[in-house]
Scaffold this motif. Structure first.
Motif, PDB file in Angstrom:
ATOM      1  N   ILE A   1      13.194  25.039   3.401  1.00 29.26           N
ATOM      2  CA  ILE A   1      13.670  26.465   3.380  1.00 29.26           C
ATOM      3  C   ILE A   1      14.185  27.118   4.520  1.00 29.26           C
ATOM      4  CG2 ILE A   1      13.065  28.954   2.543  1.00 29.26           C
ATOM      5  CD1 ILE A   1      10.967  27.736   0.781  1.00 29.26           C
ATOM      6  N   PHE A   2      13.466  27.114   5.720  1.00 26.83           N
ATOM      7  CA  PHE A   2      13.851  27.486   6.864  1.00 26.83           C
ATOM      8  C   PHE A   2      15.354  26.988   7.209  1.00 26.83           C
ATOM      9  CE2 PHE A   2       9.027  27.909   8.061  1.00 26.83           C
ATOM     10  CZ  PHE A   2       9.216  29.246   7.659  1.00 26.83           C
ATOM     11  N   GLN A   3      15.390  25.703   6.993  1.00 29.34           N
ATOM     12  CA  GLN A   3      16.390  24.856   7.438  1.00 29.34           C
ATOM     13  C   GLN A   3      17.655  25.220   6.612  1.00 29.34           C
ATOM     14  OE1 GLN A   3      15.011  20.860   7.099  1.00 29.34           O
ATOM     15  NE2 GLN A   3      14.161  20.916   9.090  1.00 29.34           N
ATOM     16  N   GLU A   4      17.606  25.462   5.335  1.00 30.87           N
ATOM     17  CA  GLU A   4      18.533  25.968   4.376  1.00 30.87           C
ATOM     18  C   GLU A   4      19.291  27.414   5.174  1.00 30.87           C
ATOM     19  OE1 GLU A   4      19.188  27.807  -0.150  1.00 30.87           O
ATOM     20  OE2 GLU A   4      17.412  26.736   0.380  1.00 30.87           O
ATOM     21  N   TYR A   5      18.471  27.910   5.461  1.00 30.48           N
ATOM     22  CA  TYR A   5      19.246  29.339   6.189  1.00 30.48           C
ATOM     23  C   TYR A   5      19.463  29.202   7.567  1.00 30.48           C
ATOM     24  CZ  TYR A   5      17.519  31.620   1.982  1.00 30.48           C
ATOM     25  OH  TYR A   5      17.595  31.963   0.435  1.00 30.48           O
ATOM     26  N   GLY A   6      19.688  28.087   8.000  1.00 25.39           N
ATOM     27  CA  GLY A   6      20.229  27.947   9.761  1.00 25.39           C
ATOM     28  C   GLY A   6      19.052  28.047  10.563  1.00 25.39           C
ATOM     29  N   GLY A   7      17.917  27.738  10.090  1.00 26.77           N
ATOM     30  CA  GLY A   7      16.636  27.982  10.965  1.00 26.77           C
ATOM     31  C   GLY A   7      16.739  27.008  12.401  1.00 26.77           C
ATOM     32  N   ARG A   8      16.304  27.468  13.309  1.00 30.10           N
ATOM     33  CA  ARG A   8      16.048  26.727  14.717  1.00 30.10           C
ATOM     34  C   ARG A   8      14.396  26.807  14.973  1.00 30.10           C
ATOM     35  NH1 ARG A   8      20.368  30.146  18.388  1.00 30.10           N
ATOM     36  NH2 ARG A   8      22.290  29.350  17.450  1.00 30.10           N
ATOM     37  N   PRO A   9      13.751  25.527  15.001  1.00 29.71           N
ATOM     38  CA  PRO A   9      12.525  25.529  15.186  1.00 29.71           C
ATOM     39  C   PRO A   9      11.900  26.013  16.584  1.00 29.71           C
ATOM     40  CG  PRO A   9      13.395  23.218  15.389  1.00 29.71           C
ATOM     41  CD  PRO A   9      14.617  24.417  15.126  1.00 29.71           C
ATOM     42  N   HIS A  10      10.866  26.446  16.592  1.00 28.82           N
ATOM     43  CA  HIS A  10      10.313  26.875  17.783  1.00 28.82           C
ATOM     44  C   HIS A  10       9.903  25.687  18.421  1.00 28.82           C
ATOM     45  CE1 HIS A  10       7.489  28.588  20.883  1.00 28.82           C
ATOM     46  NE2 HIS A  10       7.533  30.023  20.464  1.00 28.82           N
ATOM     47  N   TRP A  11      10.359  25.546  19.916  1.00 29.30           N
ATOM     48  CA  TRP A  11      10.003  24.210  20.480  1.00 29.30           C
ATOM     49  C   TRP A  11       8.505  23.997  20.812  1.00 29.30           C
ATOM     50  CZ3 TRP A  11      14.438  21.998  20.706  1.00 29.30           C
ATOM     51  CH2 TRP A  11      15.443  22.486  20.773  1.00 29.30           C
ATOM     52  N   ALA A  12       7.780  24.896  20.752  1.00 30.38           N
ATOM     53  CA  ALA A  12       6.336  24.546  21.068  1.00 30.38           C
ATOM     54  C   ALA A  12       5.442  24.567  19.704  1.00 30.38           C
ATOM     55  CB  ALA A  12       5.678  25.729  22.029  1.00 30.38           C
ATOM     56  N   LYS A  13       6.027  24.480  18.513  1.00 33.07           N
ATOM     57  CA  LYS A  13       5.196  24.433  17.356  1.00 33.07           C
ATOM     58  C   LYS A  13       5.757  23.291  16.549  1.00 33.07           C
ATOM     59  CE  LYS A  13       4.601  29.325  18.109  1.00 33.07           C
ATOM     60  NZ  LYS A  13       4.914  30.846  17.420  1.00 33.07           N
ATOM     61  N   LYS A  14       5.309  23.170  15.350  1.00 29.28           N
ATOM     62  CA  LYS A  14       5.191  22.040  14.725  1.00 29.28           C
ATOM     63  C   LYS A  14       6.715  22.074  13.714  1.00 29.28           C
ATOM     64  CE  LYS A  14       0.900  20.670  14.878  1.00 29.28           C
ATOM     65  NZ  LYS A  14       0.654  19.517  15.818  1.00 29.28           N
ATOM     66  N   HIS A  15       7.325  20.950  13.831  1.00 28.87           N
ATOM     67  CA  HIS A  15       8.609  20.860  13.277  1.00 28.87           C
ATOM     68  C   HIS A  15       8.850  19.178  13.115  1.00 28.87           C
ATOM     69  CE1 HIS A  15      11.471  20.317  16.497  1.00 28.87           C
ATOM     70  NE2 HIS A  15      10.501  20.802  17.148  1.00 28.87           N
ATOM     71  N   THR A  16       9.972  18.777  12.319  1.00 22.44           N
ATOM     72  CA  THR A  16      10.593  17.630  12.204  1.00 22.44           C
ATOM     73  C   THR A  16      11.960  17.221  12.653  1.00 22.44           C
ATOM     74  OG1 THR A  16      11.245  17.804   9.951  1.00 22.44           O
ATOM     75  CG2 THR A  16       8.673  17.383  10.141  1.00 22.44           C
ATOM     76  N   MET A  17      12.493  18.190  13.262  1.00 15.33           N
ATOM     77  CA  MET A  17      14.014  18.143  13.504  1.00 15.33           C
ATOM     78  C   MET A  17      14.234  17.329  14.737  1.00 15.33           C
ATOM     79  SD  MET A  17      15.561  21.788  12.573  1.00 15.33           S
ATOM     80  CE  MET A  17      17.057  21.284  12.261  1.00 15.33           C
ATOM     81  N   THR A  18      15.103  16.436  14.859  1.00 12.72           N
ATOM     82  CA  THR A  18      15.507  15.839  15.968  1.00 12.72           C
ATOM     83  C   THR A  18      17.070  16.060  16.438  1.00 12.72           C
ATOM     84  OG1 THR A  18      16.312  14.011  14.666  1.00 12.72           O
ATOM     85  CG2 THR A  18      14.119  13.920  15.263  1.00 12.72           C
ATOM     86  N   ALA A  19      17.690  15.307  17.386  1.00 11.05           N
ATOM     87  CA  ALA A  19      18.669  15.837  18.087  1.00 11.05           C
ATOM     88  C   ALA A  19      19.877  15.812  16.959  1.00 11.05           C
ATOM     89  CB  ALA A  19      19.089  14.737  19.100  1.00 11.05           C
TER      90      ALA A  19
END
Length: 398
Positions: free
Chosen positions: A340-358
């Protein structure tokens, strides 16, 4: 192997071969040179509040605990140079003694100055940017062992990269911060319903210097938090009940002590999409996760800035944070909400949990290529990378 290192929540554990605690910049420089000669990688550690594997290493971990305090200050320019290992809480007290203050703080202040700013830590306020926007310059030990100074005036390219560096350019030893005269805030907390909060959200965001809210999934109620100069805000919020208030210096009232430990996922959403994204998250949690997740969801606002890897780079931002008790499973919950976050153009906080890569991240950051160019210039052999950072930045070949 050395002792096992564990982060604040207990969700990240690793055993570096060695943990080093240099006493000064020259000792750190020697340590970096020895690591480079031995083809060992090296990662700096803050206080361990981060829950992402940014510092995880099986090689050399460097503690900057000895780098604490204020090195110098300039009252005319309202700037101070802080040693990198100073915590935000310590810095607040030291700066107050000089009649100065940071423009904002996050929800907690236990992080080191260098660690918090390198990962894009922020507070809340429509006109207040991430904390790293304070950085006017500083010093770092580079991959060659050189102690390098940088500033916005002399090298804006390096400084914009260093403002949110992820520790991938070098090891920062001191940071020069642009500050404000010490100021007081009237902090108030209010209880109301989610629907009433959302109906008045624009007004709340505009009216208060600092504003955020927590939504509680089980009750579907929210806690509003407002902070304003004393006497600078309305006496009441008609649709909310005041439950707590205090007035004090900004460094004393913005952050709070957190004893319960948790894991967290946070995404930064374009401000105009923030309410709609929150509503989608709210629906999903009520439909699927209400029985298992009692922890609150935090909604904050952040002003745009121009640090290359700031999650608020070039756009007014809303951040939405998921929390789960550190003793309970969290990945199933986080994985279900993350799209859902990604659908809205979300950028993950660098110091918290997420699964995105380059591959996922590059399109979200207009200055991604500039950051990588600076990183490769400062550390061409990847001395300051770990496997996680290689995937995160697309530097697997380094």
């Amino acid at each position: 192997m050395g002792d096992t290192w564990e982060n604040w929540s207990g969700s990240l554990r690793f055993s570096p071969k060695r943990t080093e605690r240099p006493e000064n910049e020259n000792a750190l420089s020697d340590l970096v040179c020895r690591a480079a000669e031995g083809r060992r990688t090296i990662r700096p550690a803050g206080t361990g509040h981060s829950s992402s594997p940014l510092l995880a290493t099986r090689d050399t971990l460097v503690s900057l605990d000895a780098f604490r305090g204020i090195e110098s200050y300039d009252p005319a320019k309202r700037e101070a140079t802080l040693w990198a290992g100073t915590t935000l809480g310590e810095a607040g007290g030291l700066l107050l003694g000089l009649g100065l203050a940071m423009p904002n703080l996050g929800d907690v202040d236990v992080q080191s100055v260098a660690g918090a700013l390198a990962t894009g830590t922020h507070g809340s306020g429509k006109r207040l940017p991430v904390l790293s926007a304070m950085i006017a310059g500083g010093r770092m030990v580079t991959a060659s062992g050189e102690i390098t100074e940088f500033s916005l005036e002399e090298d804006p390219d390096l400084t914009r990269a260093a403002q949110v560096s992820l520790g991938a350019l070098g090891i920062c030893t001191a940071l020069t911060l642009r500050l404000l005269p010490a100021y007081r805030l009237h902090r108030r907390e209010w209880c109301t319903t989610a629907d009433r909060c959302l109906a008045h959200l624009d007004d709340l965001v505009d009216r208060h210097r600092n504003f955020d809210f927590y939504w509680y999934p089980r009750s579907d109620r929210v806690k509003l938090r407002t902070m304003d100069p004393p006497g600078g805000a309305p006496e009441s919020i008609p649709y909310a009940r005041l439950v707590e208030e205090r007035t004090g210096w900004s460094s004393e009232v913005i952050a709070k002590v957190r004893t319960l430990r948790f894991d967290e996922m946070e995404y930064a959403i374009p401000a105009e999409a923030g309410p709609e994204c929150f509503e989608a998250v709210r629906r999903r949690i009520r439909e699927r996760h209400r029985k298992h997740v009692a922890w609150r969801v935090l909604y904050r606002t952040v002003a745009p800035d121009d640090a290359y890897l700031s999650t608020a780079h070039s756009r007014a931002t809303v951040t939405i944070s998921l929390h789960q008790n550190a003793t309970l499973p969290f990945w199933g919950f986080f994985h279900d909400i993350e799209p859902i976050f990604q659908e809205y153009g979300g950028r993950p906080h660098w110091a918290k949990k997420h699964t995105m890569t380059a591959d996922d991240l590059e399109p979200l950051y207009p200055r991604w290529g500039r950051f990588l160019a600076v990183r490769r210039r400062m550390d061409p052999d990847g001395l300051f990378l770990n496997p996680y950072l290689q995937r995160l930045l697309g530097e697997e070949g380094t």
